[in-house]
Design a protein around this motif. Structure first.
Motif, PDB file in Angstrom:
ATOM      1  N   ALA A  74    -106.913  20.184  90.186  1.00  0.00           N
ATOM      2  CA  ALA A  74    -108.086  19.975  89.379  1.00  0.00           C
ATOM      3  C   ALA A  74    -109.097  19.882  90.184  1.00  0.00           C
ATOM      4  N   VAL A  75    -109.054  19.473  91.344  1.00  0.00           N
ATOM      5  CA  VAL A  75    -110.491  18.812  92.313  1.00  0.00           C
ATOM      6  C   VAL A  75    -110.768  20.163  92.761  1.00  0.00           C
ATOM      7  N   GLY A  76    -109.908  21.363  92.571  1.00  0.00           N
ATOM      8  CA  GLY A  76    -110.449  22.543  93.309  1.00  0.00           C
ATOM      9  C   GLY A  76    -109.865  23.100  94.379  1.00  0.00           C
ATOM     10  N   VAL A  77    -108.519  22.594  94.929  1.00  0.00           N
ATOM     11  CA  VAL A  77    -107.968  22.850  95.981  1.00  0.00           C
ATOM     12  C   VAL A  77    -107.032  24.161  95.504  1.00  0.00           C
ATOM     13  N   PRO A  78    -107.049  25.236  95.900  1.00  0.00           N
ATOM     14  CA  PRO A  78    -106.502  26.437  95.364  1.00  0.00           C
ATOM     15  C   PRO A  78    -104.973  26.457  95.570  1.00  0.00           C
ATOM     16  N   VAL A  79    -104.442  25.876  94.533  1.00  0.00           N
ATOM     17  CA  VAL A  79    -102.904  25.554  94.592  1.00  0.00           C
ATOM     18  C   VAL A  79    -102.219  26.175  93.474  1.00  0.00           C
ATOM     19  N   PHE A  80    -103.098  26.642  92.283  1.00  0.00           N
ATOM     20  CA  PHE A  80    -102.351  27.349  91.135  1.00  0.00           C
ATOM     21  C   PHE A  80    -102.279  28.652  91.458  1.00  0.00           C
ATOM     22  N   SER A  81    -101.593  29.629  90.738  1.00  0.00           N
ATOM     23  CA  SER A  81    -101.352  30.829  90.780  1.00  0.00           C
ATOM     24  C   SER A  81    -102.536  31.690  91.105  1.00  0.00           C
ATOM     25  N   GLY A  82    -102.207  32.672  92.058  1.00  0.00           N
ATOM     26  CA  GLY A  82    -103.362  33.278  92.555  1.00  0.00           C
ATOM     27  C   GLY A  82    -104.373  32.822  93.259  1.00  0.00           C
ATOM     28  N   MET A  83    -104.124  31.406  94.010  1.00  0.00           N
ATOM     29  CA  MET A  83    -104.764  30.740  94.659  1.00  0.00           C
ATOM     30  C   MET A  83    -106.034  30.235  94.261  1.00  0.00           C
ATOM     31  N   ARG A  84    -105.806  29.976  92.928  1.00  0.00           N
ATOM     32  CA  ARG A  84    -107.282  29.429  92.138  1.00  0.00           C
ATOM     33  C   ARG A  84    -106.968  27.838  92.117  1.00  0.00           C
ATOM     34  N   GLY A  85    -107.966  27.156  91.626  1.00  0.00           N
ATOM     35  CA  GLY A  85    -108.206  25.746  91.685  1.00  0.00           C
ATOM     36  C   GLY A  85    -109.305  25.533  90.535  1.00  0.00           C
ATOM     37  N   GLY A  86    -109.395  24.381  90.200  1.00  0.00           N
ATOM     38  CA  GLY A  86    -110.326  23.748  89.484  1.00  0.00           C
ATOM     39  C   GLY A  86    -109.954  23.306  88.122  1.00  0.00           C
ATOM     40  N   ILE A  87    -110.800  22.483  87.458  1.00  0.00           N
ATOM     41  CA  ILE A  87    -110.542  21.970  85.981  1.00  0.00           C
ATOM     42  C   ILE A  87    -110.395  23.102  85.044  1.00  0.00           C
ATOM     43  N   GLY A  88    -111.171  24.095  85.322  1.00  0.00           N
ATOM     44  CA  GLY A  88    -111.339  25.299  84.232  1.00  0.00           C
ATOM     45  C   GLY A  88    -109.944  26.119  84.281  1.00  0.00           C
ATOM     46  N   VAL A  89    -109.052  26.013  85.342  1.00  0.00           N
ATOM     47  CA  VAL A  89    -108.018  26.497  85.317  1.00  0.00           C
ATOM     48  C   VAL A  89    -106.919  25.875  84.216  1.00  0.00           C
ATOM     49  N   LEU A  90    -107.105  24.339  84.302  1.00  0.00           N
ATOM     50  CA  LEU A  90    -106.291  23.644  83.299  1.00  0.00           C
ATOM     51  C   LEU A  90    -106.573  23.830  82.042  1.00  0.00           C
ATOM     52  N   MET A  91    -107.922  24.023  81.799  1.00  0.00           N
ATOM     53  CA  MET A  91    -108.438  24.161  80.343  1.00  0.00           C
ATOM     54  C   MET A  91    -108.317  25.533  79.828  1.00  0.00           C
ATOM     55  N   GLY A  92    -108.039  26.537  80.750  1.00  0.00           N
ATOM     56  CA  GLY A  92    -108.007  27.950  80.409  1.00  0.00           C
ATOM     57  C   GLY A  92    -106.846  28.340  79.617  1.00  0.00           C
ATOM     58  N   PRO A  93    -106.882  29.579  79.358  1.00  0.00           N
ATOM     59  CA  PRO A  93    -105.577  30.099  78.288  1.00  0.00           C
ATOM     60  C   PRO A  93    -104.041  29.869  78.933  1.00  0.00           C
ATOM     61  N   THR A  94    -103.883  29.730  80.022  1.00  0.00           N
ATOM     62  CA  THR A  94    -102.623  29.644  80.661  1.00  0.00           C
ATOM     63  C   THR A  94    -102.556  28.067  81.129  1.00  0.00           C
ATOM     64  N   GLY A  95    -103.494  27.360  81.101  1.00  0.00           N
ATOM     65  CA  GLY A  95    -103.468  25.771  81.638  1.00  0.00           C
ATOM     66  C   GLY A  95    -102.612  25.131  81.024  1.00  0.00           C
ATOM     67  N   GLY A  96    -102.125  25.306  79.671  1.00  0.00           N
ATOM     68  CA  GLY A  96    -101.048  24.464  79.119  1.00  0.00           C
ATOM     69  C   GLY A  96     -99.907  24.424  79.759  1.00  0.00           C
ATOM     70  N   PHE A  97     -99.406  25.509  80.553  1.00  0.00           N
ATOM     71  CA  PHE A  97     -98.349  25.559  81.283  1.00  0.00           C
ATOM     72  C   PHE A  97     -98.309  24.467  82.111  1.00  0.00           C
TER      73      PHE A  97
END
Length: 217
Positions: A74-97
């Protein structure tokens, strides 16, 4: 003297717990980087890592590891899939998972604790490993309970975790993209159900030797 030993033991226990949470958070991140794009939702190994963590960690540790993973992302460390990070990923289409991971692990560890209590297994976190002398005195039913039943309970907990993640992820994908429930399910959930069930079973099987090793140290 006794108080000093107690304080030292508590400090070691807390240090060990923090180390396990940190390693587990790193494991989830590494598994999220293993990504195969399949439509709008990528194929990752997080559905292996988190059920594995549910099996090998204490309930509070498992929840803390997933919460730390989401906080880092959430704070921007690239730990999500595709080495992404940020609150936008959590609020995006797949953030619900991702949000569903935390809700799912909370429900899964609670259910697992209740199931272990109801099944009368000695270890609230996982499989009990009797010593050879005790095993020799066991009946066939007792051996079943000591070995296979806890694994079955952990599979149930892993599937509950996955179901919660799917429901939350499907709902957010539907709301963010504006698609119908059927289209959202076919795009964001249906292709992954069977592989994720396999990952849950694999996670439970891989967790057993890890728990055996940790209990004999």
């Amino acid at each position: 003297m006794q108080q000093e030993k107690s304080t030292s033991s508590l400090a070691r226990s807390r240090a060990r717990s923090c180390a396990l949470v940190g390693l587990s958070t790193a494991l989830i991140a590494v598994c999220s980087w293993f990504t195969i794009p399949i439509g709008p939702v990528p194929f990752t190994l997080q559905m292996f890592a988190i059920p594995f963590i549910i099996c090998v960690l204490r309930p509070g540790e498992a929840i803390a590891a997933v919460a730390a993973y989401l906080a880092l992302g959430a704070v921007g460390v690239p730990v999500f899939s595709g080495m992404r990070g940020g609150i936008g990923v959590l609020m995006g289409p797949t953030g619900g998972f991702l949000i569903g991971y935390l809700l799912g692990v909370i429900l899964a560890v609670l259910v697992l604790h209740v199931l272990h209590t109801y099944a009368d297994t000695d270890d609230p976190n996982g499989t009990r490993f009797p010593d050879p002398a005790e095993r020799a005195r066991m009946t066939a039913w007792q051996r079943f309970r000591a070995n296979l039943m806890p694994c079955g309970l952990e599979v149930v907990a892993g599937l509950i975790f996955s179901a919660v993640a799917y429901i939350v992820g499907w709902a957010q994908y539907m709301m963010v993209t504006g698609t119908s429930p059927e289209v959202a399910f076919m795009a964001a959930a249906a292709p992954f159900i069977v592989p994720d069930v396999v990952k849950v079973v694999a996670a439970v099987l891989c967790a057993q030797p890890v728990k055996m090793f940790s209990k004999r140290r």
